[in-house]
Design a protein around this motif. Structure first.
Motif, mmCIF file in Angstrom:
data_model
loop_
_atom_site.group_PDB
_atom_site.id
_atom_site.type_symbol
_atom_site.label_atom_id
_atom_site.label_comp_id
_atom_site.label_asym_id
_atom_site.label_seq_id
_atom_site.Cartn_x
_atom_site.Cartn_y
_atom_site.Cartn_z
ATOM 1 N N ARG A 29 0.820 -1.211 0.000
ATOM 2 C CA ARG A 29 0.000 0.000 0.000
ATOM 3 C C ARG A 29 0.856 1.264 0.000
ATOM 4 O O ARG A 29 0.405 2.328 -0.406
ATOM 5 C CB ARG A 29 -0.937 0.002 1.207
ATOM 6 C CG ARG A 29 -2.157 -0.893 1.022
ATOM 7 C CD ARG A 29 -3.102 -0.754 2.189
ATOM 8 N NE ARG A 29 -4.421 -1.283 1.887
ATOM 9 C CZ ARG A 29 -5.472 -1.185 2.685
ATOM 10 N NH1 ARG A 29 -5.346 -0.583 3.864
ATOM 11 N NH2 ARG A 29 -6.628 -1.686 2.341
ATOM 12 N N SER A 60 -15.705 -0.897 16.750
ATOM 13 C CA SER A 60 -17.021 -0.753 16.125
ATOM 14 C C SER A 60 -17.914 -1.939 16.453
ATOM 15 O O SER A 60 -19.130 -1.792 16.624
ATOM 16 C CB SER A 60 -16.863 -0.613 14.609
ATOM 17 O OG SER A 60 -16.127 -1.709 14.076
ATOM 18 N N ASP A 103 -11.144 -2.007 12.360
ATOM 19 C CA ASP A 103 -11.664 -1.337 11.163
ATOM 20 C C ASP A 103 -10.799 -1.660 9.946
ATOM 21 O O ASP A 103 -11.313 -1.861 8.836
ATOM 22 C CB ASP A 103 -11.706 0.174 11.384
ATOM 23 C CG ASP A 103 -12.742 0.591 12.419
ATOM 24 O OD1 ASP A 103 -13.675 -0.202 12.677
ATOM 25 O OD2 ASP A 103 -12.611 1.698 12.971
ATOM 26 N N TRP A 104 -9.476 -1.707 10.141
ATOM 27 C CA TRP A 104 -8.553 -2.023 9.046
ATOM 28 C C TRP A 104 -8.812 -3.433 8.528
ATOM 29 O O TRP A 104 -8.883 -3.663 7.310
ATOM 30 C CB TRP A 104 -7.120 -1.877 9.555
ATOM 31 C CG TRP A 104 -6.036 -2.019 8.548
ATOM 32 C CD1 TRP A 104 -5.580 -1.067 7.680
ATOM 33 C CD2 TRP A 104 -5.238 -3.192 8.305
ATOM 34 N NE1 TRP A 104 -4.543 -1.565 6.927
ATOM 35 C CE2 TRP A 104 -4.309 -2.859 7.279
ATOM 36 C CE3 TRP A 104 -5.211 -4.463 8.851
ATOM 37 C CZ2 TRP A 104 -3.375 -3.779 6.802
ATOM 38 C CZ3 TRP A 104 -4.275 -5.386 8.371
ATOM 39 C CH2 TRP A 104 -3.377 -5.042 7.354
ATOM 40 N N ALA A 106 -11.620 -5.167 8.877
ATOM 41 C CA ALA A 106 -12.949 -5.208 8.273
ATOM 42 C C ALA A 106 -12.917 -4.630 6.858
ATOM 43 O O ALA A 106 -13.592 -5.128 5.943
ATOM 44 C CB ALA A 106 -13.939 -4.449 9.149
ATOM 45 N N GLU A 107 -12.132 -3.582 6.675
ATOM 46 C CA GLU A 107 -11.987 -2.989 5.344
ATOM 47 C C GLU A 107 -11.400 -3.990 4.361
ATOM 48 O O GLU A 107 -11.750 -3.995 3.173
ATOM 49 C CB GLU A 107 -11.066 -1.761 5.440
ATOM 50 C CG GLU A 107 -10.728 -1.130 4.103
ATOM 51 C CD GLU A 107 -9.484 -0.260 4.169
ATOM 52 O OE1 GLU A 107 -8.934 0.027 3.091
ATOM 53 O OE2 GLU A 107 -9.055 0.109 5.271
ATOM 54 N N LEU A 108 -10.541 -4.865 4.848
ATOM 55 C CA LEU A 108 -9.951 -5.897 3.987
ATOM 56 C C LEU A 108 -10.895 -7.064 3.743
ATOM 57 O O LEU A 108 -10.579 -7.969 2.961
ATOM 58 C CB LEU A 108 -8.662 -6.421 4.619
ATOM 59 C CG LEU A 108 -7.522 -5.409 4.799
ATOM 60 C CD1 LEU A 108 -6.324 -6.074 5.458
ATOM 61 C CD2 LEU A 108 -7.122 -4.792 3.470
ATOM 62 N N ALA A 171 -6.936 -9.750 -0.037
ATOM 63 C CA ALA A 171 -6.366 -8.401 -0.093
ATOM 64 C C ALA A 171 -4.977 -8.423 -0.700
ATOM 65 O O ALA A 171 -4.610 -7.532 -1.476
ATOM 66 C CB ALA A 171 -6.327 -7.802 1.311
ATOM 67 N N ASN A 532 -1.372 4.332 3.159
ATOM 68 C CA ASN A 532 -2.176 4.377 1.948
ATOM 69 C C ASN A 532 -1.597 5.391 0.963
ATOM 70 O O ASN A 532 -2.000 5.470 -0.182
ATOM 71 C CB ASN A 532 -3.624 4.748 2.279
ATOM 72 C CG ASN A 532 -4.326 3.623 3.000
ATOM 73 O OD1 ASN A 532 -4.238 2.486 2.580
ATOM 74 N ND2 ASN A 532 -4.991 3.937 4.095
#
Length: 536
Positions: A29, A60, A103-104, A106-108, A171, A532
């Motif tokens: 990334r 979350s 969150d990271w 989950a994003e993947l 990913a 990123n």
């Protein structure tokens, strides 16, 4: 070596489990060209695991479940649990970044769910994916911080580690990272004291396909039946000796070692942790210490190699938390509501590996009622085996003690103190919280939960120590404290958050934490850089 037998990338990652995948993702990334090497087909112990990530501080998932948690409360619990294995600053950073880590992931695509387990368990059923995965609610811990469920299990039936790894692997593929499977790292390449690459032996074509099949079944179901694992793995090794070809993979920026622990290496276990034997080696044949030994060969220092996590879980069913755990002398072992690794550690280090759960008929009836609703299949098998094959029963304490081979006088004294405290509303002698305490009245049973080899009632073990690393960068260190230039380590190849004390999910969480750290810093990026952002 021919030119076609050599590759070059910015970052080379050795090992394709959670730590290796996270290192590769972070480096890619940031714009790096990344090559990942794996002796087998990828996944490692991560894919065989329960898929639990220890996270808190107000994730979350916790918020959706109505759970109140803070980084400060998470730190207070872990600070006592992990025993100072990392610095205060590192542990605080781990806790502060924990919600963002979920969150990271989950994003993947890692599938988490906010279905809160309403009872204490070692691993939740397929109806629940958020639970108390450590000793948060046990005596001595609930007083320093409000107990909060921090075990975030990836959603998937049965053992859901594959669901977590599949998301990470997807990913990796999506970022165009090159993954070389059936590729065993044999040596680190150094120039003027700097690690600049990895020498490998690689299988391709039909031999690679055969090796992939053999290693798949050596990992599982071979994990539950070691003789099958040994046969299949020996054939895979024979293929490597006969058909693998040399390959050198050069690294412009850095090499990350993330190839797991050494629970499969008997000689290393005998040398560093001789007391830990008779359990189920929890890992794949790749957990042979190869990454640790690669680092040591170029001057790396090691730490915590004597730390082994031994799991002797007694729940589910949750009724067993009301049992009294005793040794051969009838003495109380510990607070039964502690995490299973604490029970296993106490049994091995203080009681010769021998222990029995003292229960009565009423407790067993409650346990049987809970079997269907609280367990997944392997937990039901183990509990039924315990009740049918490792149970001594008697109308009196003397009778049951005689049948089990436990000292009757010690057992009477232990149960007398336990029942007297329960009747008077006084603190439990072993510190067990009142909500888990129940007086035992007989007829009695002693359930043998001693540490030893058993296909139906295994005692899983995994190693926790590894290479010493800089806690800000993941750079591998020498005995002098200076870094091994160009070399980084993560996961169970390195000393990390869980290297002195383990609770469910803490190793995978540390794999993510340390893997991301190593992936960033293998490029020489400063701490806190948003990876990123393309830096090339």
């Amino acid at each position: 070596m021919r030119a076609e037998d050599e590759l070059t990338a910015d970052v080379v990652v050795v090992g394709f489990g959670a730590a290796g995948a996270c290192a590769a993702i972070e480096a890619a990334r940031a714009g790096a060209e990344v090559v990942v090497l794996d002796r087998f087909a990828g996944g490692g112990a991560t894919a065989l695991s329960g898929g639990v990530v220890y996270a808190g501080g107000g994730t979350s998932v916790q918020r959706e479940a109505g759970v109140v948690d803070t980084p400060e409360a998470m730190y207070a619990y872990l600070n006592r649990e992990v025993g100072g294995v990392v610095s205060e600053a590192t542990l605080r950073r781990f806790c502060q970044d924990s919600a963002g880590m979920v969150d990271w992931l989950a994003e993947l695509g890692v599938p988490f769910e906010a279905s809160l387990c309403p009872y204490k368990t070692s691993y939740p059923s397929n109806r629940h994916y958020l639970y108390h995965s450590g000793s948060e609610a046990a005596g001595g811990f609930r007083d320093i911080a409000p107990p909060a469920p921090r075990g975030h299990r990836a959603r998937g039936r049965g053992i859901s580690g594959a669901a977590l790894f599949d998301a990470l692997a997807g990913a990796v593929r999506g970022l165009g990272i090159r993954v070389l499977t059936q590729t065993a790292a044999t040596d680190l390449v150094t120039e003027e004291g700097r690690v600049v690459g990895v020498d490998c032996r690689r299988l391709t074509g039909a031999p690679a396909a055969a090796h992939r099949w053999l290693s798949r079944y050596a990992a599982k179901p071979g994990i539950y039946y070691p003789p099958l694992r040994r046969v299949l793995h020996s054939r895979a090794e024979a293929l490597e000796r006969r058909r693998a070809r040399p390959l050198r993979v050069r690294a412009r920026r850095g090499v990350v070692l993330a190839s797991g622990g050494f629970i499969q290496n008997r000689s290393m276990l005998r040398e560093h942790a001789p007391a830990y034997r008779g359990g189920l080696a929890l890992g794949t044949p790749g957990d042979d210490g190869s990454g640790i030994r690669l680092g040591m060969a170029v001057g790396a220092a090691t730490g915590e190699l004597g730390s082994v996590s031994v799991w002797r879980f007694i729940s589910p069913p949750s009724a067993f938390l009301g049992a009294v755990l005793v040794d051969a002398a009838g003495r109380r072992v510990c607070d039964e509501s502690r995490y299973g690794a604490a029970l296993g550690h106490a049994l091995i280090t203080e009681h010769g590996g021998r222990g029995w759960l003292l229960v009565d008929d009423a407790l067993i009836r409650d346990a049987r009622r809970q079997l269907r609703e609280q367990t997944v299949w392997f937990q039901r098998v183990q509990t039924e085996y315990l009740l049918r094959s490792r149970r001594a029963r008697g109308a009196s304490l003397d009778e049951v003690a005689g049948k089990a081979g436990v000292d009757a006088e010690g057992l009477r004294a232990t149960l007398g103190a336990h029942n007297a405290a329960a009747a008077a509303g006084q603190p439990d002698p072993a510190g067990k919280p009142a909500e888990f305490v129940r007086a035992l009245r007989g007829p009695y049973s002693l359930l043998d939960i001693s540490i030893g080899p058993s296909m139906y009632y295994p005692c899983p073990m995994l190693t926790l120590g590894g290479l010493l690393v800089d806690e800000d960068t993941g750079a591998v260190l020498r005995d002098s404290g200076a870094p091994v230039d160009g070399l980084y380590a993560a996961g169970r190849t390195a000393v990390g958050i869980c290297s002195r004390s383990y609770v469910s999910g803490l190793s995978l969480a540390d794999c993510v934490f340390s893997g991301r750290r190593a992936g960033r810093h293998a490029l020489g990026l400063p701490a806190g850089l948003d990876t990123n952002e393309n830096v090339f």
